[in-house]
Motif scaffolding. Structure first.
Motif, mmCIF file in Angstrom:
data_model
loop_
_atom_site.group_PDB
_atom_site.id
_atom_site.type_symbol
_atom_site.label_atom_id
_atom_site.label_comp_id
_atom_site.label_asym_id
_atom_site.label_seq_id
_atom_site.Cartn_x
_atom_site.Cartn_y
_atom_site.Cartn_z
ATOM 1 N N ALA A 23 30.891 19.521 67.037
ATOM 2 C CA ALA A 23 31.221 20.913 67.350
ATOM 3 C C ALA A 23 31.101 21.739 66.076
ATOM 4 N N ARG A 24 30.813 23.017 66.250
ATOM 5 C CA ARG A 24 30.796 23.939 65.120
ATOM 6 C C ARG A 24 31.780 25.076 65.377
ATOM 7 N N VAL A 25 32.210 25.692 64.300
ATOM 8 C CA VAL A 25 33.133 26.808 64.414
ATOM 9 C C VAL A 25 32.714 27.879 63.413
ATOM 10 N N SER A 26 32.858 29.131 63.804
ATOM 11 C CA SER A 26 32.620 30.248 62.890
ATOM 12 C C SER A 26 33.961 30.821 62.455
ATOM 13 N N ALA A 27 34.016 31.261 61.207
ATOM 14 C CA ALA A 27 35.231 31.865 60.663
ATOM 15 C C ALA A 27 34.851 33.164 59.976
ATOM 16 N N LEU A 28 35.672 34.175 60.174
ATOM 17 C CA LEU A 28 35.377 35.496 59.629
ATOM 18 C C LEU A 28 36.615 36.048 58.933
ATOM 19 N N GLU A 29 36.464 36.302 57.629
ATOM 20 C CA GLU A 29 37.493 36.979 56.838
ATOM 21 C C GLU A 29 36.853 38.264 56.334
ATOM 22 N N PRO A 30 37.068 39.378 57.017
ATOM 23 C CA PRO A 30 36.217 40.551 56.831
ATOM 24 C C PRO A 30 36.513 41.425 55.625
ATOM 25 N N ALA A 31 37.709 41.403 55.087
ATOM 26 C CA ALA A 31 38.023 42.388 54.040
ATOM 27 C C ALA A 31 39.146 41.874 53.153
ATOM 28 N N THR A 32 38.881 40.806 52.411
ATOM 29 C CA THR A 32 39.887 40.245 51.516
ATOM 30 C C THR A 32 40.006 41.104 50.260
ATOM 31 N N LYS A 33 41.239 41.360 49.871
ATOM 32 C CA LYS A 33 41.494 42.121 48.646
ATOM 33 C C LYS A 33 42.381 41.286 47.725
ATOM 34 N N ARG A 34 41.953 41.196 46.474
ATOM 35 C CA ARG A 34 42.737 40.483 45.469
ATOM 36 C C ARG A 34 42.915 41.392 44.252
ATOM 37 N N ARG A 35 44.109 41.391 43.711
ATOM 38 C CA ARG A 35 44.370 42.182 42.516
ATOM 39 C C ARG A 35 45.160 41.341 41.528
ATOM 40 N N ILE A 36 44.739 41.397 40.270
ATOM 41 C CA ILE A 36 45.432 40.679 39.200
ATOM 42 C C ILE A 36 45.683 41.650 38.053
ATOM 43 N N ASP A 37 46.916 41.684 37.582
ATOM 44 C CA ASP A 37 47.283 42.474 36.409
ATOM 45 C C ASP A 37 48.024 41.565 35.445
ATOM 46 N N SER A 38 47.519 41.503 34.228
ATOM 47 C CA SER A 38 48.104 40.612 33.238
ATOM 48 C C SER A 38 48.260 41.343 31.912
ATOM 49 N N ILE A 39 49.383 41.125 31.270
ATOM 50 C CA ILE A 39 49.577 41.588 29.904
ATOM 51 C C ILE A 39 50.184 40.440 29.113
ATOM 52 N N ALA A 40 49.572 40.146 27.973
ATOM 53 C CA ALA A 40 50.021 39.037 27.135
ATOM 54 C C ALA A 40 50.170 39.526 25.704
ATOM 55 N N MET A 41 51.286 39.174 25.094
ATOM 56 C CA MET A 41 51.545 39.531 23.705
ATOM 57 C C MET A 41 51.875 38.257 22.934
ATOM 58 N N SER A 42 51.410 38.193 21.711
ATOM 59 C CA SER A 42 51.697 37.019 20.901
ATOM 60 C C SER A 42 51.911 37.421 19.452
ATOM 61 N N LEU A 43 52.682 36.609 18.766
ATOM 62 C CA LEU A 43 52.900 36.765 17.335
ATOM 63 C C LEU A 43 52.655 35.421 16.681
ATOM 64 N N THR A 44 51.804 35.408 15.676
ATOM 65 C CA THR A 44 51.559 34.195 14.912
ATOM 66 C C THR A 44 51.896 34.463 13.458
ATOM 67 N N SER A 45 52.461 33.468 12.822
ATOM 68 C CA SER A 45 52.882 33.651 11.437
ATOM 69 C C SER A 45 52.871 32.312 10.716
ATOM 70 N N LYS A 46 52.478 32.345 9.468
ATOM 71 C CA LYS A 46 52.494 31.150 8.625
ATOM 72 C C LYS A 46 53.510 31.377 7.521
#
Length: 712
Positions: free
Chosen positions: A342-365
């Motif tokens: 058997a076969r099947v069809s699948a439809l996902e017509p309007a997927t929306k993805r959003r990613i928001d990232s903020i990264a802060m770092s401190l390095t010290s010797k």
């Protein structure tokens, strides 16, 4: 229609290239200045440049430095090395990583899945898990024109990227503006309509202000040897400014469009892939699938003192996708000729993805009481939302098909004007992570102690699914001993976590999967630092893994986190130059990966993970003009499904390349590469879907690719 669409696309691509040329053409050429780039510098030992595999362990410890001084398994694969090997995909690049094996996803040839150290990167959703410049971007495609290097941490314990995946972390480092007037044009053509066109132009806008810009435009058509189109078009714009030592600022924009048809491969019968032509296609979607990614990123790093630096990275992704699938479903039909599904069809017509990232770092010797401390502090906030509607397509639109005697052209689109039942999957992940780490250097010893705290709220499932709130501490500890300038021994204990993107029978999101690893290893330099080797032994435990909920056997999408798994093994690699003319890259991995607790598959081996895998690559430079490369890729037998009912045979694939290059003067050169992949036409299988054995991906037969590059 195909010709018209192709022509209009090429006109659009050409227009973007011409626009970029117009922007930079008026910029006067100036002398080359210091480079503005985030790429890790090559470390010099004994007067020689180390191979790129020795560039640094930023993923592991958060700062640049030779991997000889990092008590974790880290690798950096230069994008040019992948080109030398005629690689075009992420799986091609990861052949250079011991313990990396292929997994199957259905988001097109440009978006591939993988397994590190026997730990499946996909925990039930069709989303690959990679970082782009330190930020996880779900289903981010591999665009060769954009890639400066592929950096990999094997095992958990990543210092960057919000969280540390159980089997390891893959970070795609993208190309950035540099202080040099340079450019390149690449054209490639292969069999079965495989094509690639790239223009890369970098210009100094102001030498006095150390201001530079870069534009990369590319189009890639994957091989249609399995009769499915996969076209990717992308543009990357960046501008950077800095004064060398005190600060660097960078802003970038990416737009990537992918149009493809999902390929579900071929099924298995009686424990083996069916004996049919390997290019036979059973999916007949009634339209193309598309993914459109738009990315904006900002970077700034500032030297507070000569020993202390602060960095900030902001990334925003907005993605829109349409998925149209047609695939084999279930077991062969009873009462029908053998091999009828058997076969099947699948439809996902309007997927929306959003990613928001903020990264802060401190390095010290810092030097305290004669002891050197290399400090790293990080703070990350990451939010990802997904809205994925799905329409139920009538079964009558997808008649059964016989895999031995297929009749094509019978799949139809849903009737016009009919309102289809709709469902929706949502994801909402908000994560706040803080990490602190100290690397103590005392004579021949180095000690790395780190701790990450993650607080997150996660929801994945249908409407009304309840979120899970969790807080976790992820410690790591590594120790390294420098036996000599050429040899170091190390050991580490590290942990990581990754969300389980499923829900329970009580309509609740599930807590994250957790991993813990013990590892010890030896790193070495040979031939005055031109050749680097490493050997690692590890044991990786995973808990909170998804397991089928036996209280609802009729629902395949109800899960618990009662599962666990264990993988252990040995990994080794040798990379660099044997002589002035001979470069080598060799890897070997023994991986023993099995489920422990699992309601259905307890004691079974993890699919797509062969016990033995090896790569051998060598490239010999005959003179300034000619070089020849050869690669042998070996993989043992492995299971195709969690039930361990189908075996994918082991195989060996041989590739060869021959390259001619000529310098034209004034910084110009031309290079032509002829690549022969799978030279002996080996019949093999790349991977299978994790859960079932009816979607197995065959490997492409013998094929040729010709690439020309002009640099100026």
């Amino acid at each position: 229609m195909k010709k018209t669409r192709y022509t209009s696309t090429m006109h659009a691509t050409a227009s973007v290239v011409l626009l970029g040329l117009t922007i930079v053409a008026g910029t006067p050429a100036v002398a080359q200045a210091d480079e503005i780039t985030t790429r890790t510098p090559i470390v010099i030992v004994s007067g020689h440049a180390l191979p790129d595999g020795q560039r640094a362990g930023t993923l592991a410890i958060g700062t640049n430095g030779s991997s000889m001084d990092v008590p974790f398994s880290v690798d950096s694969i230069d994008g040019e090395r992948v080109r030398d090997q005629a690689g075009t995909t992420l799986q091609d690049a990861l052949r250079n990583i011991p313990g990396a094996q292929a997994d199957s996803g259905f988001n097109g040839a440009h978006t591939q899945f993988f397994i590190l150290r026997g730990a499946v990167a996909d925990s039930s959703t069709g989303s690959n898990r990679i970082l782009r410049d330190g930020v996880r971007l779900s289903n981010y495609p591999y665009v060769p024109a954009f890639i400066d290097s592929v950096d990999v941490l094997r095992g958990p314990g990543s210092a960057v990227g919000v969280r540390s995946e159980p089997g390891g972390t893959v970070n795609l480092v993208t190309r950035q503006p540099t202080m040099a007037n340079a450019g390149a044009v690449l054209v490639a053509a292969g069999e079965h309509a495989a094509r690639e066109y790239t223009a890369d132009l970098n210009r100094i806008l102001s030498a006095e202000d150390a201001l530079a810009a870069r534009i990369i435009v590319t189009r890639s058509d994957a091989s249609q040897w399995r009769h499915v189109p996969d076209r990717l078009e992308a543009v990357k714009l960046g501008i950077a400014q800095g004064d060398g030592r005190r600060y660097r600022l960078r802003a970038g924009v990416e737009a990537i469009n992918q149009t493809y048809r999902p390929d579900y491969g071929i099924p298995a019968v009686d424990g083996r892939p069916v004996a049919i032509p390997r290019d036979r296609q059973f999916g007949e979607p009634f339209g193309d699938s598309t993914t459109k990614n738009r990315i904006i990123d900002l970077h700034g790093d500032f030297a507070i003192t000569d020993a202390t630096k602060v960095a900030v990275d902001v990334t925003h992704l907005a993605a829109h996708a349409t998925s149209i699938k047609n695939l084999l479903n279930g077991a062969p039909l009873a009462g029908q000729p053998a091999g009828t599904y058997a076969r099947v069809s699948a439809l996902e017509p309007a997927t929306k993805r959003r990613i928001d990232s903020i990264a802060m770092s401190l390095t010290s010797k810092q030097e305290l009481a004669g002891i050197t401390h290399k400090l790293f502090f990080g703070l990350d906030r990451y939010k990802e939302t997904l809205d994925q509607p799905a329409l139920t397509v009538p079964a009558a639109t997808s008649p059964p098909i016989n895999v031995y005697l297929p009749v094509f052209g019978r799949v139809t689109a849903p009737p016009a004007g009919v309102v289809l039942p709709r469902s929706r999957t949502n994801e909402d992940l908000t994560s706040l992570a803080a990490s602190a780490q100290d690397q103590i250097d005392l004579a021949a010893w180095s000690l790395v102690a780190g701790l990450r705290y993650t607080d997150q709220q996660f929801m994945f499932g249908a409407a009304g699914t309840l979120p899970v709130d969790e807080s976790r501490w992820s410690p790591k500890l590594g120790v390294l001993y420098r036996v000599s300038a050429q040899h170091t021994l190390y050991a580490n204990i590290a942990s990581g976590m990754s969300p389980n993107q499923v829900s329970s029978s009580s309509n609740r999101s599930l807590p994250s999967r957790v991993s813990r690893q013990m590892e010890m290893g030896w790193k070495s330099l040979w031939l005055e630092g031109l050749l680097m080797g490493d050997i690692a032994l590890y044991r990786l435990q995973q808990t909170n893994m998804i397991s089928a909920d036996q209280s609802t056997p009729a629902n395949n999408f109800d899960f618990t986190v009662d599962g666990s798994a264990r993988s252990q093994g040995i990994e080794a690699s040798l990379t660099g130059s044997v002589t002035a003319n001979l470069d080598v890259a060799a890897t070997y991995a023994y991986t023993d990966a099995a489920y422990r607790q699992n309601a259905v598959y307890g004691g079974k081996r993890v699919p797509n993970v062969a016990r033995h895998a090896m790569t051998l690559w060598g490239q010999y430079r005959w003179n300034d003009a000619w070089k020849t490369g050869a690669g042998l890729y070996l993989q043992g037998a492995r299971f195709a499904d969690e039930a361990n009912g189908t075996t994918l045979p082991g195989y060996g694939r041989f590739d060869a390349t021959h390259t001619w290059a000529r310098k034209l003067g004034q910084g110009q050169s031309i290079e032509v590469q002829l690549a022969l992949r799978n030279a002996f036409n080996q019949h093999y299988f790349v991977s299978s879907h994790l859960h079932v054995s009816r979607w197995i991906m065959p490997g492409e037969g013998r094929n040729v690719r010709l690439t020309g590059t002009y640099r100026f």
